[in-house]
Scaffold this motif. Structure first.
Motif, short mmCIF file in Angstrom:
data_model
loop_
_atom_site.label_atom_id
_atom_site.label_comp_id
_atom_site.label_asym_id
_atom_site.label_seq_id
_atom_site.Cartn_x
_atom_site.Cartn_y
_atom_site.Cartn_z
N LEU A 290 0.82 -1.21 0.00
CA LEU A 290 0.00 0.00 0.00
C LEU A 290 0.86 1.26 0.00
CD1 LEU A 290 -2.73 1.51 0.36
CD2 LEU A 290 -2.41 1.21 2.84
N LEU A 291 1.86 1.31 0.87
CA LEU A 291 2.73 2.48 0.94
C LEU A 291 3.50 2.67 -0.36
CD1 LEU A 291 4.11 2.18 4.59
CD2 LEU A 291 2.32 3.70 3.74
N GLY A 292 3.95 1.57 -0.96
CA GLY A 292 4.67 1.68 -2.22
C GLY A 292 3.80 2.27 -3.32
N ILE A 293 2.54 1.81 -3.39
CA ILE A 293 1.65 2.35 -4.41
C ILE A 293 1.37 3.83 -4.16
CG2 ILE A 293 -0.70 2.22 -5.33
CD1 ILE A 293 -0.59 -0.78 -4.87
N LEU A 294 1.08 4.19 -2.91
CA LEU A 294 0.77 5.59 -2.61
C LEU A 294 1.96 6.50 -2.88
CD1 LEU A 294 -1.28 5.24 0.70
CD2 LEU A 294 -2.13 5.68 -1.60
N VAL A 295 3.14 6.07 -2.44
CA VAL A 295 4.33 6.91 -2.66
C VAL A 295 4.65 7.01 -4.15
CG1 VAL A 295 6.81 7.07 -2.24
CG2 VAL A 295 5.27 6.48 -0.36
N GLY A 296 4.56 5.88 -4.87
CA GLY A 296 4.85 5.91 -6.30
C GLY A 296 3.89 6.81 -7.07
N VAL A 297 2.61 6.66 -6.79
CA VAL A 297 1.63 7.50 -7.48
C VAL A 297 1.80 8.96 -7.10
CG1 VAL A 297 -0.83 7.97 -7.71
CG2 VAL A 297 -0.01 5.62 -7.75
N GLY A 298 2.06 9.22 -5.80
CA GLY A 298 2.25 10.60 -5.37
C GLY A 298 3.45 11.27 -6.03
N VAL A 299 4.57 10.54 -6.12
CA VAL A 299 5.76 11.11 -6.76
C VAL A 299 5.52 11.34 -8.25
CG1 VAL A 299 8.15 10.61 -7.39
CG2 VAL A 299 7.35 10.15 -5.06
N LEU A 300 4.83 10.38 -8.91
CA LEU A 300 4.56 10.53 -10.33
C LEU A 300 3.65 11.73 -10.59
CD1 LEU A 300 4.71 9.45 -13.24
CD2 LEU A 300 2.75 7.98 -12.70
N VAL A 301 2.59 11.84 -9.82
CA VAL A 301 1.66 12.95 -10.02
C VAL A 301 2.33 14.28 -9.70
CG1 VAL A 301 -0.48 13.99 -9.17
CG2 VAL A 301 -0.38 11.54 -9.65
N TRP A 302 3.16 14.32 -8.66
CA TRP A 302 3.84 15.56 -8.31
C TRP A 302 4.82 16.00 -9.40
CZ3 TRP A 302 3.31 19.41 -5.02
CH2 TRP A 302 4.39 20.29 -4.85
#
Length: 370
Positions: free
Chosen positions: A102-114
């Motif tokens: 879960l944390l990996g998905i959230l961090v990955g998506v957050g970094v990509l969107v940012w």
């Protein structure tokens, strides 16, 4: 002691008369009045209980938010945990791997969107201002409202929003509470994924008689409803964001990715969230490309939402979450008034789970037909 000819003393007769007086008065009332009084008393008790629970939840807001987020995430991640358990992964490592995923998905998506949209959020604010300015011109030219009246209304709204804004100390305290709630939610998430089923079995072992079967069935139905809602809401929000984002790209509206992200986040607040996200997209289209593109964007938003509401939601949610749109609107509004944005997020799943649990208990306690 003197009798009154009926075998009873005057004292007993008078006492019996005094006791029977209220009952006779109640029985003498018309049945609509008795029904209205009974239901009103029950409604007052229910509203008082809900008000008390709401006050306790507001006083313990960080804990309440952490518990709500934990239950939502546990229901969302439960299939992943079950898959790992079927692969014979022990309970603790399976729960830890699920949280890390879960944390990996959230961090990955957050970094990509940012990385893709950080430079566009300032432009998004400017586009919204331009869209509001064009909307202002349209209102003043089409409706019997003068510029002074509209300016006064906008000024009062801004003053109200600025007056309700938190001070720096309150903002720092809120940030600390949010960080503490996130940490607490992660810890609770680990323990619920690891020991949730054993905790539930411990509760059932404390039940006796028919209450155990009713509680077990109500718990299964409630948990299935929460899981269906959490997973279905995420899928539907992703579909809405994808559809509206593609429509914005085809129409040449700038800032399509930030608008799609806003649409995805708004999908977690039924009805109201989608409406607000669609309004933001239409305003940006109006500011960037004019009224024709804004109308086409509005048509695309309505089409995507109608397909989602009439086709996708029944297929994805099936019959696990059965709430009328009017009920959802009232529940979301009440949750927003009680607890703000957090209340808007959690109000619908709470209402859906409560309704399914009550319906299950009533069906179990209903007498069997002859």
């Amino acid at each position: 002691m003197v009798e009154d000819g009926t075998g009873r003393t005057p004292e007993v007769t008078a006492g019996h008369t005094r006791a029977a007086g209220p009952r006779q008065a109640w029985a003498g009332l018309p049945w609509p009045v008795r029904t209205a009084v009974t239901w009103s008393a029950c409604l007052v008790v229910v509203i008082a209980g809900l008000w008390l629970l709401g006050k306790i939840a507001v006083l313990l807001a960080p804990l309440a938010i952490a518990l709500a987020g934990t239950l939502f995430l546990t229901a969302l991640l439960d299939p992943v945990l079950l898959r790992l358990r079927r692969l014979r992964v022990p309970a603790a490592p399976a729960a830890l791997l699920t949280i890390l995923l879960l944390l990996g998905i959230l961090v990955g998506v957050g970094v990509l969107v940012w990385n893709l949209t950080a430079s566009q959020f300032g432009e998004l604010s400017q586009q919204l201002d331009q869209g509001l300015e064009r909307s202002r011109d349209f209102v003043t030219s089409s409706l019997p409202i003068t510029d002074a009246q509209l300016d006064r209304l906008i000024r009062q709204t801004r003053e109200g929003l600025s007056g309700s804004a938190p001070d720096p100390v309150g903002g720092a305290r809120t940030a600390a509470e949010v960080a503490g709630s996130v940490l607490l939610a992660l810890v609770l998430l680990f323990f619920l994924l690891k020991d949730g089923r054993s905790m539930w079995r411990w509760v059932l072992r404390r039940m006796t008689g028919p209450n155990r079967a009713v509680t077990a069935e109500a718990g299964r139905v409630g948990w299935r409803t929460l899981g269906s809602y959490s997973r279905g809401t995420m899928i539907i929000a992703a579909i809405d964001a994808t559809g509206i984002g593609l429509a914005l790209v085809l129409l040449g509206v700038p800032l399509a990715l930030p608008l799609a992200l806003i649409t995805f986040l708004g999908g977690f607040v039924p009805i109201i969230g989608a409406t607000v996200a669609g309004a933001v997209a239409v305003l940006v289209a109006l500011a960037a490309n004019g009224p024709t593109t804004a109308l086409l964007t509005l048509a695309a938003v309505i089409a995507v939402q109608q397909i989602e509401g009439n086709l996708l939601e029944p297929l994805i949610m099936k019959r696990q979450v059965q709430l009328h749109p009017a009920v959802i609107l009232v529940v979301v509004t009440a949750g927003t008034l009680i607890a703000g944005i957090a209340g808007a997020f959690v109000s619908v799943p709470i209402a859906a789970v409560t309704w399914r649990v009550i319906d299950t208990v009533q069906r179990h306690r209903a007498p069997a037909p002859a």
